[in-house]
Design a protein around this motif. Structure first.
Motif, PDB file in Angstrom:
ATOM      1  N   MET A   1       0.930  -1.071  -0.155  1.00 33.74           N
ATOM      2  CA  MET A   1       0.203   0.249   0.088  1.00 33.74           C
ATOM      3  C   MET A   1       0.885   1.182   0.089  1.00 33.74           C
ATOM      4  N   ASN A   2       0.503   2.432  -0.661  1.00 33.69           N
ATOM      5  CA  ASN A   2       1.138   3.441  -0.754  1.00 33.69           C
ATOM      6  C   ASN A   2       1.239   3.976   0.709  1.00 33.69           C
ATOM      7  N   PHE A   7      -0.392   7.563   6.213  1.00 35.11           N
ATOM      8  CA  PHE A   7      -0.212   8.956   6.798  1.00 35.11           C
ATOM      9  C   PHE A   7      -1.563   9.628   6.977  1.00 35.11           C
ATOM     10  N   ILE A   8      -2.493   9.539   5.733  1.00 37.38           N
ATOM     11  CA  ILE A   8      -3.884  10.167   5.689  1.00 37.38           C
ATOM     12  C   ILE A   8      -4.750   9.538   6.835  1.00 37.38           C
ATOM     13  N   VAL A  60      -1.440  11.562  17.749  1.00 32.94           N
ATOM     14  CA  VAL A  60      -0.691  11.144  16.612  1.00 32.94           C
ATOM     15  C   VAL A  60       0.857  10.746  17.257  1.00 32.94           C
ATOM     16  N   ILE A  61       1.444  11.289  18.283  1.00 34.33           N
ATOM     17  CA  ILE A  61       2.497  11.228  18.719  1.00 34.33           C
ATOM     18  C   ILE A  61       2.550   9.974  19.583  1.00 34.33           C
ATOM     19  N   LEU A  62       1.513  10.029  20.550  1.00 33.70           N
ATOM     20  CA  LEU A  62       1.474   8.818  21.406  1.00 33.70           C
ATOM     21  C   LEU A  62       1.116   7.364  20.373  1.00 33.70           C
ATOM     22  N   THR A  91      -3.101   4.923  16.642  1.00 33.53           N
ATOM     23  CA  THR A  91      -4.016   6.105  16.704  1.00 33.53           C
ATOM     24  C   THR A  91      -5.411   5.687  16.690  1.00 33.53           C
ATOM     25  N   ALA A  92      -5.715   4.632  15.834  1.00 33.14           N
ATOM     26  CA  ALA A  92      -7.032   4.297  15.664  1.00 33.14           C
ATOM     27  C   ALA A  92      -7.454   3.758  17.276  1.00 33.14           C
TER      28      ALA A  92
END
Length: 107
Positions: A1-2, A7-8, A60-62, A91-92
């Protein structure tokens, strides 16, 4: 996968958590109001937006910490698909408390 899709997705989950996680947002708002209130002209709406940005960034950081640990343990010099999946999953998982509000309210 790209790699851009990872990142998105990571940014999407960070945004969802920053906007719809009411508990984290109120907690952050209290501290931001004390620390950055005068810098934001005392405006409650600006403070709320800055708090939302802080929660999104923290998500995002955690979420990236387990991926960084994975990369360190495996000795990879670059992000691999596995580490990006770990980051996306982290992140999810952090955005899970906000998913209910997101589905109820929507963007």
């Amino acid at each position: 996968m790209n790699r851009n899709f990872y990142f998105i997705g990571i940014a999407f989950f960070g945004m969802i958590n920053g906007i719809f996680n009411q508990l984290a947002l109120i907690f952050t708002l209290l501290y931001v109001q004390l620390l950055a209130g005068p810098l934001l002209f005392g405006s409650l709406s600006l403070t709320l937006m800055f708090s939302s940005l802080m929660v999104s960034t923290a998500t995002v950081i955690l979420g990236g910490i387990p991926a960084a640990i994975y990369e360190r343990v495996t000795g990879g010099s670059e992000s691999s698909d596995a580490s990006l999946w770990i980051w996306l999953a982290g992140t999810a998982l952090l955005a899970l408390p906000a998913v209910g509000n997101f589905l109820k309210i929507g963007l």
